[in-house]
Design a protein around this motif. Structure first.
Motif, PDB file in Angstrom:
ATOM      1  N   SER A 131       1.049  -0.939  -0.170  1.00  9.75           N
ATOM      2  CA  SER A 131       0.427   0.306  -0.131  1.00  9.75           C
ATOM      3  C   SER A 131       0.657   1.712  -0.140  1.00  9.75           C
ATOM      4  O   SER A 131       0.345   1.830  -0.816  1.00  9.75           O
ATOM      5  CB  SER A 131      -0.961  -0.439   1.580  1.00  9.75           C
ATOM      6  N   SER A 132       2.239   1.029  -0.059  1.00  9.65           N
ATOM      7  CA  SER A 132       2.934   2.166   0.576  1.00  9.65           C
ATOM      8  C   SER A 132       3.792   2.542  -0.245  1.00  9.65           C
ATOM      9  O   SER A 132       4.195   3.466  -1.305  1.00  9.65           O
ATOM     10  CB  SER A 132       4.046   1.840   1.828  1.00  9.65           C
ATOM     11  N   ALA A 133       3.364   1.745  -1.252  1.00 10.45           N
ATOM     12  CA  ALA A 133       4.209   2.007  -2.836  1.00 10.45           C
ATOM     13  C   ALA A 133       3.158   2.428  -3.625  1.00 10.45           C
ATOM     14  O   ALA A 133       4.129   3.762  -4.654  1.00 10.45           O
ATOM     15  CB  ALA A 133       4.080   0.373  -3.712  1.00 10.45           C
ATOM     16  N   GLN A 134       1.893   2.947  -3.685  1.00  6.76           N
ATOM     17  CA  GLN A 134       1.218   3.972  -4.076  1.00  6.76           C
ATOM     18  C   GLN A 134       1.310   5.171  -3.737  1.00  6.76           C
ATOM     19  O   GLN A 134       0.890   5.552  -5.326  1.00  6.76           O
ATOM     20  CB  GLN A 134      -0.281   3.053  -4.131  1.00  6.76           C
ATOM     21  N   LEU A 135       1.954   5.533  -3.148  1.00  5.79           N
ATOM     22  CA  LEU A 135       1.775   6.658  -2.551  1.00  5.79           C
ATOM     23  C   LEU A 135       3.220   7.395  -3.202  1.00  5.79           C
ATOM     24  O   LEU A 135       2.643   8.900  -2.822  1.00  5.79           O
ATOM     25  CB  LEU A 135       1.646   6.538  -0.774  1.00  5.79           C
ATOM     26  N   GLY A 136       4.038   6.817  -3.871  1.00  3.87           N
ATOM     27  CA  GLY A 136       5.060   7.375  -4.078  1.00  3.87           C
ATOM     28  C   GLY A 136       6.001   7.846  -3.437  1.00  3.87           C
ATOM     29  O   GLY A 136       6.278   7.839  -2.204  1.00  3.87           O
ATOM     30  N   PRO A 137       7.243   8.524  -4.456  1.00  8.98           N
ATOM     31  CA  PRO A 137       8.255   8.879  -2.824  1.00  8.98           C
ATOM     32  C   PRO A 137       7.754   9.639  -1.863  1.00  8.98           C
ATOM     33  O   PRO A 137       7.366  10.167  -2.480  1.00  8.98           O
ATOM     34  CB  PRO A 137       9.207   8.946  -4.191  1.00  8.98           C
ATOM     35  N   ALA A 138       8.846  10.174  -0.808  1.00  9.07           N
ATOM     36  CA  ALA A 138       8.369  11.144   0.079  1.00  9.07           C
ATOM     37  C   ALA A 138       9.027  11.665  -0.692  1.00  9.07           C
ATOM     38  O   ALA A 138      10.127  11.909  -1.411  1.00  9.07           O
ATOM     39  CB  ALA A 138       8.955  10.475   1.172  1.00  9.07           C
ATOM     40  N   GLU A 139       8.984  13.174   0.154  1.00  7.56           N
ATOM     41  CA  GLU A 139       8.880  14.412  -0.172  1.00  7.56           C
ATOM     42  C   GLU A 139      10.705  15.094  -0.326  1.00  7.56           C
ATOM     43  O   GLU A 139      11.283  15.536  -1.006  1.00  7.56           O
ATOM     44  CB  GLU A 139       8.523  15.883   0.232  1.00  7.56           C
ATOM     45  N   ARG A 140      11.412  14.559   1.194  1.00  5.61           N
ATOM     46  CA  ARG A 140      12.664  14.399   0.722  1.00  5.61           C
ATOM     47  C   ARG A 140      13.232  13.945  -0.008  1.00  5.61           C
ATOM     48  O   ARG A 140      13.853  14.378   0.043  1.00  5.61           O
ATOM     49  CB  ARG A 140      12.472  13.998   2.557  1.00  5.61           C
ATOM     50  N   TRP A 141      12.513  12.185  -0.383  1.00  2.37           N
ATOM     51  CA  TRP A 141      13.892  11.592  -1.112  1.00  2.37           C
ATOM     52  C   TRP A 141      13.761  12.797  -2.757  1.00  2.37           C
ATOM     53  O   TRP A 141      14.616  12.439  -2.946  1.00  2.37           O
ATOM     54  CB  TRP A 141      12.889  10.450  -1.345  1.00  2.37           C
ATOM     55  N   GLN A 142      12.579  12.934  -2.794  1.00  2.17           N
ATOM     56  CA  GLN A 142      12.161  14.129  -4.205  1.00  2.17           C
ATOM     57  C   GLN A 142      13.298  14.982  -3.809  1.00  2.17           C
ATOM     58  O   GLN A 142      14.095  15.110  -5.330  1.00  2.17           O
ATOM     59  CB  GLN A 142      11.145  14.290  -4.637  1.00  2.17           C
ATOM     60  N   ARG A 143      13.384  15.804  -2.832  1.00  2.00           N
ATOM     61  CA  ARG A 143      14.144  16.954  -2.512  1.00  2.00           C
ATOM     62  C   ARG A 143      16.066  16.314  -3.415  1.00  2.00           C
ATOM     63  O   ARG A 143      16.821  17.116  -3.990  1.00  2.00           O
ATOM     64  CB  ARG A 143      14.023  17.350  -1.589  1.00  2.00           C
ATOM     65  N   ARG A 144      15.860  14.979  -2.711  1.00  2.00           N
ATOM     66  CA  ARG A 144      17.705  14.453  -2.881  1.00  2.00           C
ATOM     67  C   ARG A 144      18.299  13.713  -4.178  1.00  2.00           C
ATOM     68  O   ARG A 144      18.986  14.473  -4.197  1.00  2.00           O
ATOM     69  CB  ARG A 144      17.554  13.044  -1.905  1.00  2.00           C
ATOM     70  N   GLU A 145      17.006  13.744  -4.592  1.00  2.32           N
ATOM     71  CA  GLU A 145      16.955  13.292  -6.082  1.00  2.32           C
ATOM     72  C   GLU A 145      17.299  14.703  -7.378  1.00  2.32           C
ATOM     73  O   GLU A 145      18.136  14.670  -7.914  1.00  2.32           O
ATOM     74  CB  GLU A 145      15.488  12.905  -6.836  1.00  2.32           C
TER      75      GLU A 145
END
Length: 274
Positions: free
Chosen positions: A142-156
């Protein structure tokens, strides 16, 4: 009597075949990109300035290609990403005219820079990435449907920015050394008749400067992210060093001594009771 069960070897054979095909594809990509770098930086400039005369010059020109084949044969990242670029600079160091501004125009310099970038990225990616084996079963989370967290998007986004800067900064620095008229005029005044030699020396200095900046500034930022949990890494490092030495820790000897003392006490008590 039970007959032994026959194992299905279709999947292992298929995975082995895929792995071999992938390694062959990676070798072909690395060979093509590396040969392009060797021809564009060594062979064509050497032909243009007439530097392919004599045994030592021909051997120096062939050295990068031999190093490239050695790296492909051993599939060594250190050879392909470290020793091969250094070997490319050997014939240029022997004949500085190969890196002069009248050999490299802005358009040709841009094409060569793109070829070098394609080689570095291609070798880094294709020699380390492999197709993972197919999972036996797949279960959605179920957590995989939420997408990556905001902090991981910032790191990317930060990682992509550092990647772009690692390409732009050395390219601009080397282009400024080779094509800026002010630098060329200054070298002509200070070193008359040795402009090509000094331009090559400044180019090598710019490369060394960028490697130092990349090591301390860029990798310094990325090092905490790629090492993960520092406490866990420290524990694993101690365990790895202990495993290499092959010697037990002092608490092992203390535990053995306590166990022997306890056994001796029990034997003595039984003997006294008897």
């Amino acid at each position: 009597m039970h007959r032994p069960r026959s194992r299905c070897t279709v999947e292992p054979v298929a995975e082995l075949t895929t792995d071999r095909r992938w390694k062959t594809f990676a070798d072909v990509v690395a060979f093509a990109l590396g040969t392009n770098v060797w021809i564009s930086i060594v062979i064509l400039p050497a032909v243009f300035v007439g530097a392919l005369h004599g045994g030592p010059r021909i051997a120096a020109a062939a050295l990068p290609f031999i190093v490239l084949l050695l790296g492909l044969a051993r599939r060594s990242e250190a050879v392909l990403l470290g020793l091969f670029p250094a070997a490319v600079l050997v014939p240029v160091a022997l004949q500085p005219q190969m890196a002069s501004s009248y050999v490299y125009g802005p358009i040709r310099f841009a094409l060569v820079a793109l070829g070098v970038i394609a080689y570095l990225f291609g070798v880094s990616y294709f020699t380390t990435w492999h197709e993972p084996p197919a999972p036996r079963s797949i279960r959605g989370l179920s957590s995989a449907q939420l997408g990556p967290a905001e902090r991981w998007q910032r790191r990317e986004r930060v990682y992509w920015m550092l990647t772009a800067m690692s390409l732009v900064i050395p390219t601009v620095l080397i282009a400024w050394v080779n094509f800026d008229s002010g630098v060329e005029d200054f070298l002509g005044e200070m070193y008359p008749g040795r402009v090509a030699l000094m331009t090559t020396a400044l180019t090598a200095g710019a490369i060394v400067l960028w490697l130092v900046i990349f090591h301390y500034a860029f990798l310094g930022v990325l090092r905490p992210h790629r090492t993960g949990d520092r406490d866990l890494v420290a524990v694993l490092g101690h365990a790895r060093s202990d495993a290499k030495t092959g010697k037990p820790r002092p608490r092992f000897y203390a535990s053995v001594a306590v166990a022997l003392a306890a056994m001796a006490t029990l034997i003595l008590l039984r003997h006294l009771k008897g």
